[in-house]
Design an enzyme around this catalytic site. Structure first.
Site, short mmCIF file in Angstrom:
data_model
loop_
_atom_site.label_atom_id
_atom_site.label_comp_id
_atom_site.label_asym_id
_atom_site.label_seq_id
_atom_site.Cartn_x
_atom_site.Cartn_y
_atom_site.Cartn_z
CE1 TYR A 69 -2.61 -3.36 0.99
CE2 TYR A 69 -4.29 -1.72 1.37
CZ TYR A 69 -3.93 -3.03 1.17
OH TYR A 69 -4.89 -4.00 1.14
CE LYS A 82 2.45 -17.95 -0.88
NZ LYS A 82 1.75 -19.23 -0.77
CG ASP A 91 -0.96 -20.42 0.90
OD1 ASP A 91 -0.36 -20.06 1.94
OD2 ASP A 91 -0.43 -21.13 0.03
CG ASP A 104 -7.52 -4.77 2.95
OD1 ASP A 104 -8.64 -4.80 3.46
OD2 ASP A 104 -7.22 -4.03 2.01
CG ASP A 107 -13.17 -7.34 4.21
OD1 ASP A 107 -13.01 -6.67 5.26
OD2 ASP A 107 -13.60 -6.86 3.15
#
Ligand code: NAD
Length: 365
Positions: free
Chosen positions: A142, A189, A221, A245, A249
């Site tokens: 970001y 990751k 994952d 993020d 959600d």
């Protein structure tokens, strides 16, 4: 207690739900004899229309001179449908986080028993889930370098983390775990990304200072799968900006609706509190937005920024009581809900304020 709170309603349903959050703060002030002084400032599409920028200097200066911020949401369909627009509401959000040094986003995912069956996940898997996410907020893709190559057909966003950025949020996550079930799951990751390998290395180093807290690492994952498969296996989840993020959600589905989840963004100065949902233009102006995420953000504000534990617990209890008595907003209602107990935004706020007046005070030592 005398405190100055800035209200940043923003766009869409942000305005509708923040109004109810304010009413709850006013009621708490009245019941506990606090003086909360309110001021309002503009951000997002609303600010672009009025001042040509999503975060006007006047707003920033107000935010830097207050004790806490209650934020709604930003966004408007015109930007969602046109990615080429250069001035965008979310730029205001990113700039605000950076300018205020809000590097840690806390998202408690706590399930109210009454809403177990609202989630699309089976109740027996969900029951007892209680997760606290720490999402890093001022680094990652970001804020890394981004652009297009000369041919315009190639684009890049650099995923970047510095040691100090990981260290400071890792400390916050371990400290929080000490007050809970003493377990931190760090999500990265690291099998592919160098920035994740640094993340993991730093979290391991910080973890050594908290030998009483169990530390585990998961790839993002695998974590996205386990979150749905076995949400009870998590206590504190620590992760970067992009993975956080997405995962938060996903985790919102554990709580049944976006309209139920609150968040706090903290750093070294003022704290900002907001529902995790966006401006929801599909329901704006209909009066049906669920204000509970904003009201639960008020509970976080009272606890984290003002240290008012009793007041904070009362707000949560008022929400519990409202749900126990069968009241619902449309997003959390189902076929068993008594139609006369489906509330609009304002009525839901009124019920919470009424509950607060009726609840006994909890003595704290
Ligand atoms: P959203 O969270 O606004 O809405 C997703 C879905 O959940 C919609 O169907 C909406 O009606 C429902 N919903 C959300 N909050 C609700 C509530 N309180 N009560 C009842 N139902 C609720 O996400 P989106 O539709 O992807 O985005 C809409 C706009 O919000 C976009 O412009 C996006 O950029 C912006 N956005 C802003 C923030 C923020 O300000 N922090 C966060 C996410 C999205």
């Amino acid at each position: 207690m005398h405190k100055k709170i800035i209200l940043l309603p923003g766009d869409g349903i942000g305005k509708e739900v923040t109004a109810e959050g304010k009413r709850v703060l006013q009621k708490i002030a009245e019941l506990f004899n606090h003086h909360f002084e309110f001021d309002e400032a503009s951000i997002g599409h609303h600010a672009i229309e009025a001042a040509g920028t999503p975060l006007p200097d006047e707003t920033l200066s107000k935010l830097k001179n207050c004790d806490a911020i209650l934020f709604g949401a930003v966004g408007h369909p015109m930007y969602d449908n046109d990615p080429t627009l250069k001035v965008r509401p979310e730029q205001g959000l990113l700039k605000m986080r950076k300018e205020l040094g809000l590097y840690a986003n806390l998202r408690p995912i706590k399930l109210f028993d009454e809403l177990l069956h609202v989630s699309s996940i089976k109740s027996e898997i969900l029951k007892g889930s209680d997760i606290l996410f720490f999402r890093e907020l001022t680094g990652d893709v970001y804020f890394g370098e981004r652009g297009r190559k000369d041919d315009r057909a190639t684009a890049y966003d650099v995923m970047i983390y510095h040691r100090y950025e990981v260290e400071r949020i890792a400390h916050k996550a371990f400290q929080a775990a000490r007050t809970r079930k003493k377990k931190v799951t760090s999500v990265d990751k690291a099998n592919v990304l160098e920035s994740s390998r640094l993340w993991r290395e730093v979290v391991q180093d910080v973890g050594k200072q908290y030998p009483d807290v169990q530390l585990e690492h998961q790839f993002v994952d695998a974590a996205s799968m386990r979150l749905i498969q076995n949400p009870r296996s998590y206590d504190v989840v620590l992760t970067g900006n992009l993975f956080g993020d997405i995962l938060t959600d996903e985790a919102s589905q554990i709580a049944g609706s976006m309209g139920m989840l609150a968040s706090a963004s903290v750093g070294d100065t003022v704290g900002l509190y907001e529902p995790i949902h966006g401006s929801a233009h599909d329901i704006t102006g209909k009066g049906i937005a669920n204000p509970l995420a904003s009201i639960l953000s008020v509970a976080l504000l009272l606890d984290i920024s003002f240290g008012l534990k009793e007041e904070s617990e009362m707000v949560i209890k008022a929400v519990e009581k409202m749900l126990k008595e069968g009241y619902r907003t449309a997003d959390i209602a189902d076929s068993d809900t008594d139609k006369s107990k489906i509330l609009n935004t304002q009525k839901a706020g009124t019920i919470i304020v009424e509950q607060l007046s009726k609840l006994p005070r909890v003595a704290h030592v």
